[in-house]
Design an enzyme around this catalytic site. Structure first.
Site, PDB file in Angstrom:
ATOM      1  N   SER A 176      -3.985  18.411 -32.073  1.00  0.00           N
ATOM      2  CA  SER A 176      -4.095  19.801 -32.875  1.00  0.00           C
ATOM      3  C   SER A 176      -5.321  19.977 -33.460  1.00  0.00           C
ATOM      4  O   SER A 176      -6.449  19.832 -32.587  1.00  0.00           O
ATOM      5  CB  SER A 176      -2.940  19.905 -33.758  1.00  0.00           C
ATOM      6  OG  SER A 176      -2.706  21.275 -34.171  1.00  0.00           O
ATOM      7  N   MET A 177      -5.298  20.493 -34.574  1.00  0.00           N
ATOM      8  CA  MET A 177      -6.681  20.852 -35.071  1.00  0.00           C
ATOM      9  C   MET A 177      -7.772  19.539 -35.241  1.00  0.00           C
ATOM     10  O   MET A 177      -9.158  19.912 -35.524  1.00  0.00           O
ATOM     11  CB  MET A 177      -6.633  21.609 -36.484  1.00  0.00           C
ATOM     12  CG  MET A 177      -5.845  22.932 -36.495  1.00  0.00           C
ATOM     13  SD  MET A 177      -6.721  24.229 -35.518  1.00  0.00           S
ATOM     14  CE  MET A 177      -8.077  24.444 -36.578  1.00  0.00           C
TER      15      MET A 177
END
Length: 926
Positions: A176-177
């Site tokens: 993800s991030m």
């Protein structure tokens, strides 16, 4: 009661109910329309252990919430409690609200593989604890995370000092991030690119943030992406981005594709459904534990090892070759950096010539190797291609080319590297024109004991196996279909889906197989249907038993680029005993799902825009008639898409002219969101209309819900505290107001702006509930009602009597309540959009009492006094305002601005709302 409270007829109610149903269908398709979770769970064979790595005191004080861990199990964990380490370092970066413990899946699988090779090579998996921060919703800590990771890399490499094969770089897996943070490392001034040798990101939104709720996250994206674009020729980092597919409704796969730059060829992007030996879609969390995908990742890691340095290779070509082998196209063979093309075909083997154009062989308990030879001279005159498939999924070479004129060859060209591995077969398609020097095609059947498999080959003309099927029109709503019948009894067909190129197109393809051969009824026969998208690696596969009726959902993650003229197709690996009928028709629910998937994040902007239009209508009604209608009534009257969309379209059109663009830049206006959507191939003329209708629908039902909530709270208020008088003083001046404002401003500066906004919102709701309770008590009081009835019969010269004052007060109170309800609805969205930073502040409260940086602080400082004034304002106090006429016209341009600048930059929407609230508050003084 519902109709009366809404102030609408059955037609309007039915319309909003219908729009709610359509929106629900779109949401349902996004959440539940994908395939079931076919990922196998990855298990730990021993107890997972996370050894905390000690950080320098200065670094620990600077980042008190962050930690670094080494993952281990059993004996490995015990042996590595004493440093230095001897393996290959891999750093795992969790994403939004992610845990450092998510490293255990890939770490455990890598440990098992190292055990299988007696620890000839092994990997040391590290993981960073980011305190499960909500960095996808609050971007203020992204830069801090990036700098901490840089320090962690240097600390990790120090753990290997003194080793014979000490690593000089680390590989990074970012979920993800975490993947974006890894890419941001290169933007740091003092960062050396050589510290990272490989980056694999899982479900990372590289293109743009999913929900841009503050300018910190958009600025971070702008910095990272611009740096990668401008310095593409100097970035030597090999990067692989893996998307989850349609099961991942949190990060749509289109956001995970790295930009294809002409100067940067070391980036690959693929959807998990297209990854060989994985072939499944993963949701946002299962992508880190999906066993099939983690196995592919670990195999790639071990193939990347350089035997000389015992670390991951520094050769960029080898890195791309390995990643292509495991994630793009698997040839059903073990990876070889320099594969042997010429193979010896000697030994005790039988050579069997095959003269027919279509051939099948069932192998079972074969004691000798068999080479089946197919002469190509005659076949070249009649056919263009040859296709072979085998159900034996071993990694040995099985197809060769012979350049001799005889049917027996001493050496052959290994064509097995052209093979494509599929779930139940390995297949090979060759164009005869590409191999003019080959005289024979040789298929090898090894000696097997107890194993049964089928090998089939056929020669064919391309035009007999390639069929064109135009897809149905977008607005056919599934009422019409198009069909093609395949009855040539072949093993492979390619159905070209003409005019299928946009992300808003969505179809259902039905494949009906009807079988007549004996094999189809005596053996388990399967067909494989592969949706092939040539402009991106987002293929998906469906396996079906035959005979059967199989439904395949068809939609895109990325629209076809304008410069690409390739055609999407359905590749069918079929049974020769079956006929196939392929039918395509538009799927309206899936179209709605695509709208929600690609534009759902913009819906708050459209809700706010509709609410502002209703707000402006109320102010205009107050100016013209002296009364204010209910929120939902005014919403139905004023919230029309033709008041907003034409202006946005006109601005976009004018920006195509140089003079207007220069004027636009002169006023320092931001880029139009519609242009951003166009650059991402997401701009479609009707999308804004659909989103506006959905937004108005949400605003309508939200208004009914808030109205019902106010009535319920006021009823509870009356039970706890009896109220019988209406507010008599309509002035905003009060000694308590400056104190309240000062307290809330202090809260803003000392803690968190979102907290002060929430407290202000609660105060405002309290004032409305009190107002609602007062009006309800007045209407239910028989004494006051009788006085009201008598006073209404008096003549005009008695209009200063208490009864008439009560009549005016009741009317003004009802108007004020209608106005406050609308303000509360639009204020609610400010609170909602500021909530992520409030949650972030609360989770980090033990580390810092003050949120820094705070995206809500500037807005809170000016919003608090505005809302305190509005909370003590009644419509009677602004009817005579000189500003009211101008203020009543402001919500319309503000509603347009919300769509023009806030649909992909949601953090801007509260600013436009505040402007309308501030102007309303100023009407009390001018």
């Amino acid at each position: 009661m519902l109709l009366r409270s809404a102030g609408l007829g059955l037609g309007s109610l039915a319309f909003y109910a219908g729009m709610l149903l359509l929106a629900a269908l779109g949401v349902r398709d996004v959440l539940f329309g994908a395939e079931e979770n076919r990922c196998s769970m990855s298990y730990m064979f021993e107890l997972p252990e996370y050894q905390k790595i000690g950080l320098p005191k200065k670094l620990a004080r600077r980042y008190p919430a962050y930690e670094l861990y080494l993952y281990g199990e059993g004996v490995y964990a015990e042996e590595h409690k004493l440093f230095p380490l001897t393996g290959i370092p891999v750093l795992f970066l969790p994403g939004n609200a992610g845990s450092y413990k998510q490293v255990r899946s890939v770490g455990s699988i890598a440990l098992r593989k190292a055990e299988n090779i007696d620890y000839k090579y092994h990997f040391d998996f590290f993981s960073v604890n980011f305190n499960e921060e909500l960095v996808a919703l609050y971007g203020g800590s992204l830069q801090k995370q990036t700098k901490f990771v840089h320090e962690c890399i240097k600390i990790i490499l120090k753990l290997y000092k003194g080793q014979e094969f000490a690593p000089k770089s680390v590989a990074i897996i970012g979920h993800s991030m975490g993947g974006l943070v890894a890419r941001a490392l290169i933007t740091l001034k003092n960062f050396k690119q050589d510290l990272i040798n490989l980056l694999i990101t899982q479900a990372t939104p590289h293109v743009a943030p999913v929900m841009p709720l503050d300018h910190f996250i958009t600025d971070f994206y702008l910095t990272v992406n611009n740096y990668w674009i401008l310095n593409a020729g100097h970035i030597n980092l090999t990067t692989l981005s893996i998307a989850g597919g349609f099961r991942d409704y949190q990060v749509r796969s289109g956001l995970t594709f790295l930009p294809k730059l002409s100067h940067h060829t070391r980036a690959l992007s693929v959807v998990s459904s297209a990854v060989p030996k994985t072939w499944v879609s993963t949701d946002h969390l299962s992508i880190v534990w999906c066993k099939q995908l983690q196995l592919a990742t670990v195999r790639a890691f071990f193939d990347l090892i350089d035997a000389d340095t015992k670390q991951i290779t520094q050769n960029p070509k080898k890195k791309l070759s390995v990643l292509n082998h495991h994630f793009i196209r698997h040839p059903a063979k073990h990876f070889e950096e320099s594969p042997v093309i010429i193979s010896d075909l000697t030994g005790t083997s039988r050579w069997v010539p095959v003269e027919v154009s279509k051939w099948t062989y069932v192998a079972y308990n074969e004691s000798d190797k068999i080479y089946f030879t197919f002469p190509l001279a005659n076949h070249r005159k009649t056919y263009t291609h040859v296709y072979c498939q085998s159900t034996m999924l071993d990694t040995d070479s099985w197809v060769f080319g012979c350049a001799n004129s005889t049917s027996m060859c001493q050496q052959g060209v290994d064509l097995s590297w052209k093979t494509e591995l599929l779930p139940t077969i390995k297949s090979l398609t060759l164009r005869l024109q590409d191999y003019p020097s080959l005289s024979h095609l040789i298929v090898h059947v090894p000696s097997v004991h107890g194993s049964k498999f089928i090998v089939e080959c056929e020669f064919f003309k391309k035009e007999t196996r390639s069929v064109q099927l135009p897809v149905t029109h977008l607005f056919s709503f599934g009422l019409s279909s198009r069909k093609v019948t395949l009855n040539a009894s072949g093993l492979f067909y390619n159905v070209e889906l003409l005019n299928f190129r946009q992300i808003y197109q969505a179809f259902k393809i039905n494949v009906v197989s009807k079988c007549s051969g004996v094999k189809a009824f005596t053996e388990e026969v399967t067909s494989i249907y592969k949706l092939h998208i040539p402009w991106s690696y987002e293929d998906s596969l469906t396996i079906a038993q035959v005979p059967s009726n199989t439904e395949i959902p068809v939609k895109l993650h990325i629209a076809q680029p304008d410069s690409d003229n390739q055609v999407a197709s359905l590749r069918m690996y079929t049974s020769s005993d079956c006929d196939y009928e392929v039918t395509v028709k538009t799927s309206f629910p899936q179209i709605l799902g695509q709208v929600v998937r690609f534009h759902g994040g913009a819906l708050p902007a459209y809700v706010i825009s509709s609410t502002l239009l209703a707000y402006g209508g109320q102010l205009h009604s107050l100016l013209s008639t002296g009364h204010c209608l209910e929120y939902v009534t005014m919403l139905d009257k004023e919230a029309k898409p033709y008041k907003v969309d034409p202006f946005v379209i006109m601005i976009k059109f004018l920006l195509g002219y140089k003079w207007f663009k220069e004027l636009w830049d002169l006023f320092l206006l931001p880029e139009l969101d519609a242009i951003v959507l166009t650059s991402q191939s997401m701009c479609f003329p009707l999308i804004s209309l659909i989103l506006f209708l959905f937004g108005t629908c949400i605003a309508y039902w939200g208004g009914l819900l808030s109205s019902a909530s106010l009535r319920l709270l006021s009823s509870l208020w009356l039970v706890l505290k009896r109220t019988s008088e209406l507010p008599q003083d309509t002035k905003t001046a009060s000694l308590d107001l400056p104190c309240l404002t000062a307290v809330l401003v202090i809260v803003t500066w000392t803690t968190c702006g979102a907290l002060a906004i929430l407290l202000t919102y609660l105060y405002y709701v309290f004032k409305i509930v009190h107002l609602q309770a007062s009006l309800t008590a007045f209407k239910n009081d028989p004494t006051l009602n009788s006085k009201y009835s008598k006073n209404e019969k008096k003549t005009a010269h008695h209009k200063d009597s208490r009864g008439h004052r009560l009549c005016l007060s009741a009317s003004d109170t009802e108007d004020s309540l209608n106005m406050h309800s609308t303000v509360m609805n639009v204020f609610t969205w400010i609170v909602v959009l500021s909530t992520p930073s409030l949650v972030y502040w609360f989770k980090n409260l033990r580390y810092s009492f003050k949120l820094n940086p705070d995206p809500c602080r500037p807005l809170a400082v000016i919003l608090i006094p505005t809302m305190v004034i509005l909370g003590n304002t009644h419509t009677a106090s602004i009817k005579s305002s000189k500003l009211l006429r101008a203020v009543s016209h402001c919500p319309l341009p503000l509603a347009v601005s919300v769509i023009a600048f806030g649909s992909t930059h949601l953090y801007r929407a509260p600013c436009f709302v505040f402007i309308s609230l501030l102007l309303h508050a100023l009407c009390n003084f001018v």
